[in-house]
Motif scaffolding. Sequence first.
Motif, PDB file in Angstrom:
ATOM      1  N   SER A  89       0.495  -1.337   0.278  1.00  0.00           N
ATOM      2  CA  SER A  89      -0.533  -0.123   0.224  1.00  0.00           C
ATOM      3  C   SER A  89       0.540   0.919   0.209  1.00  0.00           C
ATOM      4  CB  SER A  89      -0.868  -0.046   1.283  1.00  0.00           C
ATOM      5  OG  SER A  89      -0.382  -0.210   2.239  1.00  0.00           O
ATOM      6  N   ARG A  90       0.069   2.593  -0.476  1.00  0.00           N
ATOM      7  CA  ARG A  90       1.256   4.090  -0.214  1.00  0.00           C
ATOM      8  C   ARG A  90      -0.152   4.433  -0.420  1.00  0.00           C
ATOM      9  NH1 ARG A  90       4.036   4.603  -6.122  1.00  0.00           N
ATOM     10  NH2 ARG A  90       2.611   4.978  -7.142  1.00  0.00           N
ATOM     11  N   GLY A 106      -5.965  15.093  -8.233  1.00  0.00           N
ATOM     12  CA  GLY A 106      -6.247  16.268  -6.445  1.00  0.00           C
ATOM     13  C   GLY A 106      -6.836  16.247  -5.487  1.00  0.00           C
ATOM     14  N   ARG A 107      -7.016  14.509  -5.582  1.00  0.00           N
ATOM     15  CA  ARG A 107      -7.382  13.630  -4.035  1.00  0.00           C
ATOM     16  C   ARG A 107      -6.911  13.030  -3.036  1.00  0.00           C
ATOM     17  NH1 ARG A 107     -13.228  10.822  -6.180  1.00  0.00           N
ATOM     18  NH2 ARG A 107     -13.221  10.818  -3.911  1.00  0.00           N
ATOM     19  N   ARG A 108      -6.064  13.112  -2.168  1.00  0.00           N
ATOM     20  CA  ARG A 108      -4.741  12.119  -1.711  1.00  0.00           C
ATOM     21  C   ARG A 108      -5.990  11.305  -1.308  1.00  0.00           C
ATOM     22  NH1 ARG A 108      -3.448  11.618   4.123  1.00  0.00           N
ATOM     23  NH2 ARG A 108      -1.102  11.297   3.631  1.00  0.00           N
ATOM     24  N   VAL A 109      -5.522   9.786  -1.884  1.00  0.00           N
ATOM     25  CA  VAL A 109      -5.993   8.575  -1.442  1.00  0.00           C
ATOM     26  C   VAL A 109      -5.661   7.545  -1.358  1.00  0.00           C
ATOM     27  CG1 VAL A 109      -7.969   8.700  -3.803  1.00  0.00           C
ATOM     28  CG2 VAL A 109      -5.630   8.143  -3.652  1.00  0.00           C
ATOM     29  N   LEU A 110      -5.564   6.038  -0.446  1.00  0.00           N
ATOM     30  CA  LEU A 110      -4.758   5.363  -0.070  1.00  0.00           C
ATOM     31  C   LEU A 110      -5.081   4.160  -0.980  1.00  0.00           C
ATOM     32  CD1 LEU A 110      -3.010   3.432   1.649  1.00  0.00           C
ATOM     33  CD2 LEU A 110      -5.744   2.815   2.669  1.00  0.00           C
ATOM     34  N   ARG A 111      -3.694   3.578  -1.703  1.00  0.00           N
ATOM     35  CA  ARG A 111      -4.181   3.042  -2.627  1.00  0.00           C
ATOM     36  C   ARG A 111      -3.437   1.175  -1.452  1.00  0.00           C
ATOM     37  NH1 ARG A 111      -3.828   3.817  -8.570  1.00  0.00           N
ATOM     38  NH2 ARG A 111      -4.511   1.552  -8.350  1.00  0.00           N
ATOM     39  N   TYR A 112      -4.076   0.188  -2.666  1.00  0.00           N
ATOM     40  CA  TYR A 112      -3.817  -0.680  -1.444  1.00  0.00           C
ATOM     41  C   TYR A 112      -4.264  -1.932  -2.057  1.00  0.00           C
ATOM     42  CZ  TYR A 112      -4.206  -4.295   2.316  1.00  0.00           C
ATOM     43  OH  TYR A 112      -4.233  -5.418   3.187  1.00  0.00           O
ATOM     44  N   LEU A 113      -3.475  -3.089  -2.743  1.00  0.00           N
ATOM     45  CA  LEU A 113      -3.278  -4.463  -3.884  1.00  0.00           C
ATOM     46  C   LEU A 113      -3.290  -5.440  -2.504  1.00  0.00           C
ATOM     47  CD1 LEU A 113      -3.234  -4.984  -6.371  1.00  0.00           C
ATOM     48  CD2 LEU A 113      -0.583  -4.965  -6.090  1.00  0.00           C
ATOM     49  N   SER A 120      -7.010  -5.155  -5.739  1.00  0.00           N
ATOM     50  CA  SER A 120      -7.007  -3.443  -5.669  1.00  0.00           C
ATOM     51  C   SER A 120      -8.182  -2.594  -5.306  1.00  0.00           C
ATOM     52  CB  SER A 120      -6.411  -2.799  -7.423  1.00  0.00           C
ATOM     53  OG  SER A 120      -6.686  -1.063  -7.090  1.00  0.00           O
ATOM     54  N   VAL A 121      -7.324  -1.628  -4.276  1.00  0.00           N
ATOM     55  CA  VAL A 121      -8.424  -1.142  -3.101  1.00  0.00           C
ATOM     56  C   VAL A 121      -8.392  -0.130  -3.268  1.00  0.00           C
ATOM     57  CG1 VAL A 121      -9.924  -0.919  -1.267  1.00  0.00           C
ATOM     58  CG2 VAL A 121      -9.329  -3.450  -2.121  1.00  0.00           C
ATOM     59  N   THR A 122      -9.046   1.103  -3.748  1.00  0.00           N
ATOM     60  CA  THR A 122      -8.173   2.804  -3.725  1.00  0.00           C
ATOM     61  C   THR A 122      -9.796   3.062  -2.750  1.00  0.00           C
ATOM     62  OG1 THR A 122      -7.329   2.527  -5.931  1.00  0.00           O
ATOM     63  CG2 THR A 122      -8.079   4.586  -4.979  1.00  0.00           C
ATOM     64  N   ILE A 123      -9.195   4.269  -1.493  1.00  0.00           N
ATOM     65  CA  ILE A 123      -9.836   4.522  -1.039  1.00  0.00           C
ATOM     66  C   ILE A 123      -9.465   6.459  -0.601  1.00  0.00           C
ATOM     67  CG2 ILE A 123     -10.730   5.187   2.101  1.00  0.00           C
ATOM     68  CD1 ILE A 123      -9.662   1.737   2.152  1.00  0.00           C
ATOM     69  N   PRO A 124     -10.705   7.222  -0.824  1.00  0.00           N
ATOM     70  CA  PRO A 124     -10.421   8.152  -0.973  1.00  0.00           C
ATOM     71  C   PRO A 124     -10.076   8.724   0.742  1.00  0.00           C
ATOM     72  CG  PRO A 124     -12.267   8.283  -1.484  1.00  0.00           C
ATOM     73  CD  PRO A 124     -12.522   7.204  -1.625  1.00  0.00           C
ATOM     74  N   LEU A 125      -9.179  10.210   0.458  1.00  0.00           N
ATOM     75  CA  LEU A 125      -9.105  10.832   2.003  1.00  0.00           C
ATOM     76  C   LEU A 125      -9.279  12.192   1.721  1.00  0.00           C
ATOM     77  CD1 LEU A 125      -5.493   9.178   2.852  1.00  0.00           C
ATOM     78  CD2 LEU A 125      -8.229   7.858   3.521  1.00  0.00           C
ATOM     79  N   ASP A 126     -10.063  12.720   1.214  1.00  0.00           N
ATOM     80  CA  ASP A 126     -10.126  14.110   0.631  1.00  0.00           C
ATOM     81  C   ASP A 126     -11.350  14.761   1.466  1.00  0.00           C
ATOM     82  OD1 ASP A 126     -12.036  13.069  -0.796  1.00  0.00           O
ATOM     83  OD2 ASP A 126     -11.518  14.610  -3.039  1.00  0.00           O
ATOM     84  N   LYS A 127     -12.031  13.714   1.620  1.00  0.00           N
ATOM     85  CA  LYS A 127     -12.853  14.432   2.210  1.00  0.00           C
ATOM     86  C   LYS A 127     -13.491  14.114   4.177  1.00  0.00           C
ATOM     87  CE  LYS A 127     -17.293  13.248  -1.705  1.00  0.00           C
ATOM     88  NZ  LYS A 127     -18.159  12.061  -1.888  1.00  0.00           N
ATOM     89  N   ALA A 128     -12.342  13.382   4.045  1.00  0.00           N
ATOM     90  CA  ALA A 128     -12.781  13.115   5.658  1.00  0.00           C
ATOM     91  C   ALA A 128     -11.739  13.781   6.188  1.00  0.00           C
ATOM     92  CB  ALA A 128     -11.865  11.716   5.879  1.00  0.00           C
TER      93      ALA A 128
END
Length: 991
Positions: free
Chosen positions: A157-158, A164-171, A219-227
């Motif tokens: 992950s990273r 323009g959105r900060r996300v978590l990429r997870y494999l 592959s999982v992508t989780i956006p962090l911008d709203k939080a």
Amino acid sequence: MSLVSRTRVQISRTLGVLLAVFALACLMGYFVVRDAINKTLEHEALVVAEIVASQASTARSVYSTEVVGKLAKDGFGASAESAQQPGHVPIPAQFLKLVGEASSRQADWLYQYQPVSKWNLAENQGLHDDFLRWAWPQLEAQDQAAPATPIQWKAVSRFETQNGRRVLRYLSADPASQLSCAACHNSYEKRPEIIGRRLAAGVAAQRQFAQHQLLGALSVTIPLDKAEALAGNEIDTAMLFFFAIFAASFAALVWFKLKLGLQQRELLQTEHQLAQAELESRSAVLELEAKQGVEQAFAELSTFIQAIDLHAIVSVADRRGRITHVNQKFVEISGYSREELLGQDHRIVNSGQHPQGFFEQMWATISKGEVWRDVICNRSKSGDLYWVDSAIVPQRGAEGQIVRFVSIRIDISEQRRHEDALHYQATHDGLTDLPNRLLLLDRINHAIARAKRSESLIVLFFIDLNKFKYINDSLGHSAGDQVLREMAQRLSRLAREGDTVARLGGDEFVVACEGIARADIELVGARICQALAAPVAVQGESHTLGGSVGVAIFPDDGEDTETLLKRADIAMYEAKSRGGSVLAHFSPEMQAAIDRRLQMEMRLREGIPKGELFLEYQPQVDFKSGTLVSLEALVRWQSPEYGRLGPSQFLPMAEEAHLIDLVDSFVLDEACRQMAAWAAAGHGWIRVAVNLAATKFSDPEFLLELRQTLQKHGVPEGVLELEVTESLALRDPKASLALMQQLRGLGILLAIDDFGTGYSNLGYLGSFPAERLKIDQGFVRGLSKNPQDRAIVAAVIQLAHNLHMRAIAEGVETEEEAIILFSLNVDEVQGYLVGRPQAPEQVESLFKQPTLLDPSLFMHADEVPVVLLVEDHEVSLEIMENLLASYGVKVVCARSAEQARQLFHQHRFAMAIVDQGLPGENGIQLLASLKQLMPDTVRVLVTASMDPLVMRDAINLGGAAYFLAKPIDAEALRAIVMKSCWNHLQQRPTP
């Protein structure tokens, strides 16, 4: 600057510092909270990704299992186009829902989920972005060639920015969970169209997978911008709230600080007013206290003077030293009346113990107006000495000149006597009252200083008592102390005035002679040797010790104390090596010998572990049968530097260097090993005697070492014999007896070695569980020369038989010694006459010989009766000698009692014929001596006297059995000889 101004500046600075601290704290708090919340969001995002991947893997695994079950019945594999592909089954709708974007299209606000694979040819399910291309090799690195069990995959992950959105990429890895899944994919890869597409894409074709290997990934992508935006709003709101609280607190603090500053200014003004009032009050109090202090000082001074007058010796003298005042204490301790003291100077109590310079220094000090203090020894009117700790204080007049001296003294006589007693104890030997080493060194140092000025000699006689250890061990320490005191008194009586006799410790003494003439050194040394050799009465018995005396001379042998003492010690050891009771002067050769000894010690220390020691074995023979009964193991040292050395050449040095324990351990182990080797060679187990040092028997680990050695070589009971010296056995009889019983419990045979050389306690000797009693070879050497040695040997043999022990004589070298020992009924012999010490290979030849000695040689020689004839008249001597020889006996003649005594130790007389009228000692006295030494000898007195008193003394004192009158009756003589000699042969102890 005024106090008010300083206060204002201080307040301003304080407020500035507080404001800066407040701003910095708010800023740091904001960033710390924001960082913590961001890290929390990232952690929560990772947790959500793990949950999504886990749920997806679980669902896919469940549906894979379902598909496998259908495949087992319906066809080859699963396919969304199963209608056009015969043998395939349709994919469940739920499964299809999990493998496409539809699963997350409606959940974009929470996360995106997508299956991907390097091997997927679909454009949107391959490695289509940087993260997947970066993460997929890390999963591949965890893959295995042929895993037997599921692989423990670690997700990759990273955090990154997308649009323009900060996300978590997870494999997360999605391996082939079912064997059929792998088979299905493997068959898929073999299809021609798939192979063509692989080659067109530049990817290896026909890749085959095993169960649990990496097929794809989730592959999982989780956006962090709203939080993060929501969290940022909450942080800003909270920080505004906290800032408001901090601002209110700061304002309150500033208000309190200003209030406190005003109050402090008022307090300072009040304090200043109070200080002024206190100063005025204190001045008045001080004036009152000063007046009271003066009055109190006078009262205390009066008290001090009274106390000093009661307990100290006080005198006042004018500037010339004449006494003008003394107190009662001075009168009492000096013994002089007040009238006798006044007008005198202090020389009236001078003891003469101090040099003139002592008082010159005192006057020089007090004349300068300085206080002088020291300890003085005075003498009272009665002549007794007393010590005072004195202080003399000069007093000046109004013009500054010294007008009087006040002396205050404290009587320290008792303290001085106690100190002198302690000093005496520290410098003198408590047993002999002689100076000890400390005082001896001090006196020699002073003597050397004087001798250098006067160019005179100093001689040290270093003395070590002979045989002291035997007395101390056998008769006890009280007897040893008695001997030391006696020797100390003898040496003190010999010493000249100014000489020092000291005891260094143990049985070592030193006599230091200062200013002695070189010609007198030998004379003084001879007197010392003579005094040491005189008999000493101990516990009712007379003992002769003697001493070894070493001599070192200043400046010939050394110019400092330690060197002189060391070289006198070296000379003493040289005297001891010469047999003791002699005087030896130090020489450089002795120092070289000591150096060689130290070198030999070092070589032995190195040689023991190198195997330079070896054993030789000397036979011990039964004297009645001549057969070999045992062997004694004797250690030797084959040194590369010194060659072959016997035990007397290195064992004493080994004992002093504390190497004897290593030597003994080698002897014990090697003797047991050799016994086992002989037994293995078919010679059987033969008894071997081992002689160990006294320190070995006192070693607490000795019994354990002995037991382990016996077990190591398999030595049975009753074949190993340990020789215990008489002095060791009797040093502590109870402990020795306990040790012997423990050794007997191990099956060890025991022998008492060197018997007769010490002072035996026969009461304990009888209880020792020993099998043999060894007669020291020193007594065997004297059998043919010394009647006392023969008597001792006879007594030891008889004692051994009475104690049910066998008597063995060591050091037998001549036939004459063997004949005498046979006549004394000794059981076993050992010595050069029987055989020298031999190597183990040579000893094996002895096992084949039936006998090593022919006892008949000694039996025959002893069968001829020997008759002692003592006659001073030449004609009578010749006639009687011829008559006796004709009777078949051996005749030994003497012309005086003195000559006869020299023959006592050479023969065992069957009969003694002695003339009454001998020159010097008469015949009755000679018969009396013979009676004590040889009670079985038939005693005949030849006399012409018919005096009843002579007859009575001959019978009672001399033990005379027959009387012959002159001229001699041949028939009467023959009858007496035949009867006495036959009785002698019949009464002889049988073998």
